[in-house]
Design a protein around this motif. Structure first.
Motif, mmCIF file in Angstrom:
data_model
loop_
_atom_site.group_PDB
_atom_site.id
_atom_site.type_symbol
_atom_site.label_atom_id
_atom_site.label_comp_id
_atom_site.label_asym_id
_atom_site.label_seq_id
_atom_site.Cartn_x
_atom_site.Cartn_y
_atom_site.Cartn_z
ATOM 1 N N GLU A 185 0.813 -1.214 0.000
ATOM 2 C CA GLU A 185 0.000 0.000 0.000
ATOM 3 C C GLU A 185 0.848 1.266 0.000
ATOM 4 O OE1 GLU A 185 -3.988 0.023 2.117
ATOM 5 O OE2 GLU A 185 -2.872 -1.468 3.302
ATOM 6 N N ASN A 186 2.077 1.153 0.491
ATOM 7 C CA ASN A 186 2.953 2.324 0.574
ATOM 8 C C ASN A 186 3.774 2.553 -0.680
ATOM 9 O OD1 ASN A 186 2.175 2.899 3.281
ATOM 10 N ND2 ASN A 186 3.522 1.217 3.984
ATOM 11 N N ASP A 187 3.595 1.702 -1.676
ATOM 12 C CA ASP A 187 4.313 1.885 -2.947
ATOM 13 C C ASP A 187 3.931 3.256 -3.531
ATOM 14 O OD1 ASP A 187 5.460 1.789 -5.423
ATOM 15 O OD2 ASP A 187 4.512 -0.085 -6.051
ATOM 16 N N TYR A 188 4.939 4.096 -3.787
ATOM 17 C CA TYR A 188 4.652 5.465 -4.246
ATOM 18 C C TYR A 188 3.911 5.481 -5.579
ATOM 19 C CZ TYR A 188 8.302 5.486 -7.849
ATOM 20 O OH TYR A 188 9.032 5.224 -8.976
ATOM 21 N N ARG A 189 4.170 4.482 -6.435
ATOM 22 C CA ARG A 189 3.488 4.448 -7.734
ATOM 23 C C ARG A 189 2.004 4.152 -7.552
ATOM 24 N NH1 ARG A 189 7.802 0.280 -10.149
ATOM 25 N NH2 ARG A 189 7.348 -0.519 -8.053
ATOM 26 N N LEU A 190 1.696 3.224 -6.656
ATOM 27 C CA LEU A 190 0.299 2.918 -6.381
ATOM 28 C C LEU A 190 -0.391 4.127 -5.754
ATOM 29 C CD1 LEU A 190 -2.028 0.931 -6.293
ATOM 30 C CD2 LEU A 190 -1.115 0.026 -4.144
ATOM 31 N N GLN A 191 0.289 4.805 -4.832
ATOM 32 C CA GLN A 191 -0.263 6.006 -4.209
ATOM 33 C C GLN A 191 -0.483 7.107 -5.252
ATOM 34 O OE1 GLN A 191 -1.313 6.528 -1.039
ATOM 35 N NE2 GLN A 191 -0.959 4.337 -0.683
ATOM 36 N N MET A 192 0.430 7.188 -6.239
ATOM 37 C CA MET A 192 0.319 8.179 -7.306
ATOM 38 C C MET A 192 -0.966 7.952 -8.118
ATOM 39 S SD MET A 192 2.362 10.675 -8.645
ATOM 40 C CE MET A 192 4.064 10.169 -8.458
ATOM 41 N N VAL A 193 -1.252 6.692 -8.411
ATOM 42 C CA VAL A 193 -2.450 6.370 -9.184
ATOM 43 C C VAL A 193 -3.709 6.628 -8.362
ATOM 44 C CG1 VAL A 193 -3.707 4.525 -10.362
ATOM 45 C CG2 VAL A 193 -1.239 4.682 -10.613
ATOM 46 N N MET A 194 -3.666 6.290 -7.086
ATOM 47 C CA MET A 194 -4.848 6.411 -6.243
ATOM 48 C C MET A 194 -5.194 7.867 -5.937
ATOM 49 S SD MET A 194 -4.091 3.245 -3.620
ATOM 50 C CE MET A 194 -5.382 3.698 -2.491
ATOM 51 N N LYS A 195 -4.182 8.725 -5.815
ATOM 52 C CA LYS A 195 -4.410 10.101 -5.379
ATOM 53 C C LYS A 195 -4.525 11.102 -6.528
ATOM 54 C CE LYS A 195 -2.193 9.463 -0.886
ATOM 55 N NZ LYS A 195 -1.083 9.872 0.008
ATOM 56 N N ASN A 196 -4.278 10.658 -7.752
ATOM 57 C CA ASN A 196 -4.357 11.561 -8.903
ATOM 58 C C ASN A 196 -5.361 11.023 -9.920
ATOM 59 O OD1 ASN A 196 -1.954 13.647 -8.624
ATOM 60 N ND2 ASN A 196 -1.156 11.651 -7.995
#
Length: 367
Positions: free
Chosen positions: A23-34
């Motif tokens: 869940e802390n993968d920055y790429r996954l966070q990038m997709v989820m938050k943008n």
């Protein structure tokens, strides 16, 4: 990859079960938050130590469902390719790995509200981009309209392009664009010829009309009221003039007038050919009722389906031209043969009664 669908209130949700999702993968966070153009919004949910990737698919239709009943035109295929280009550019812009996009006809959705395609970002997705694209366009051969020359040119051009794994999305887009432009030029050329013929015909009609108008003007110079003898004389003169024109047309030099030619039916095949399988456990008889008639194992794109692992999804087609019948191999994996000779893909070869046509390893006799 396990996929399921649920109803959450007024939303339709597609769920993909994920393994070892960080869940802390920055790429996954990038997709989820943008909100990234071309990528379906997603959310991560954890239930009983198992991660679920949730996609809101409300008002969206799977690519495979869009063209299950209707076939993809060349323009629709070109727009789809442009949407692939957009998502790749956005992935690069956000420093995301393109291999996390799943290019599967059941995981690509058409957004009916925006008129654009959206793609699924799947954490830990496997496979190389080039191989995924090659498999995608192999599958798209089932969905294209084989009567639409734009669709055929683009789809098969890209299929040939992807045989060499060293290609880019720019190469695919360029291939599609060049094939569309080539067809436009051919259409414009045909239209120019049609316009020229129409203009020449109208000029000829105007010439004849002009002569008649001259005669009418000459007759019109006489007094307004004519006797019965004068009316009869006018009709006689006009009849004579029309006969003169008719004789002049019939005595034109032979090389200036094309004679109509009656087409003869192929004496070897008077009606549409029938392909009857030989040496098979179950009888197979192919009777084309329309042309072109496509044969393969895809139930979506073929007029006749052969359930065999060695037959390609769209394997070959039968074409009618000027009362003759031809077979065209559609770049099949295991080939099409006439009397033992393998056909070159996309080249028309005539067939006659008694010929042996082989589709992969299944033999047919033309009746």
């Amino acid at each position: 990859m396990e996929i399921s669908y649920i109803k959450d209130g007024n939303k339709n949700i597609m769920i993909i079960k994920g393994e070892d999702i960080d869940e802390n993968d920055y790429r996954l966070q990038m997709v989820m938050k943008n909100h990234i153009d071309g990528i379906m919004p997603l959310a991560i949910e954890q239930i009983n130590n198992e991660y679920l990737v949730r996609y809101n698919v409300s008002s969206k239709i799977k690519l495979s469902d869009v063209y299950r009943r209707k076939q993809m035109s060349g323009k629709e295929l070109y727009c789809f390719i442009k949407d692939i280009k957009v998502v790749i550019e956005k992935m690069n812009e956000y420093l995301l790995d393109i291999n996390n996009i799943v290019f599967d006809v059941d995981l690509i959705y058409f957004n009916s509200q925006t008129g654009r395609y959206e793609f699924c970002y799947v954490p830990k997705a496997q496979g190389e981009f080039q191989m995924k694209i090659r498999d995608l366009f192999d599958k798209l051969l089932e969905y294209i309209d084989h009567n639409d020359m734009e669709a055929v040119k683009i789809a098969y051009g890209i299929q040939q392009l992807t045989l060499d794994m060293d290609f880019t999305i720019q190469d695919i887009l360029r291939c599609a664009y060049e094939n569309m432009e080539q067809l436009k030029e051919e259409k414009q050329s045909f239209q120019s010829e049609d316009i020229k013929i129409e203009i020449d015909t109208k000029e000829e009609e105007h010439k004849k009309k002009g002569v008649f108008e001259i005669i009418q003007e000459l007759f019109g110079k006489r007094k307004k009221y004519k006797t019965a003898d004068e009316i009869e004389e006018n009709e006689y003169l006009q009849d004579c003039f029309e006969e003169t024109l008719l004789v002049a047309e019939e005595t034109e030099p032979y090389n200036q007038k094309e004679e109509e030619t009656t087409l003869l039916k192929n004496p070897l095949i008077a009606a549409a050919p029938v392909l009857k399988a030989i040496g098979t456990e179950n009888p197979i008889k192919i009777k084309p009722v329309e042309f072109p008639y496509i044969i393969g194992k895809s139930p979506y794109s073929c007029n006749f389906c052969i359930d065999s692992a060695v037959v390609s999804r769209v394997h070959m087609r039968i074409v009618e031209e000027l009362n003759d019948y031809y077979i065209e191999d559609l770049n099949s994996t295991n080939g099409t043969f006439i009397n033992g000779e393998k056909l070159t893909s996309h080249s028309l070869q005539p067939i006659h009664t008694g010929d042996k046509v082989t589709i992969a390893n299944i033999d047919f006799i033309v009746e």
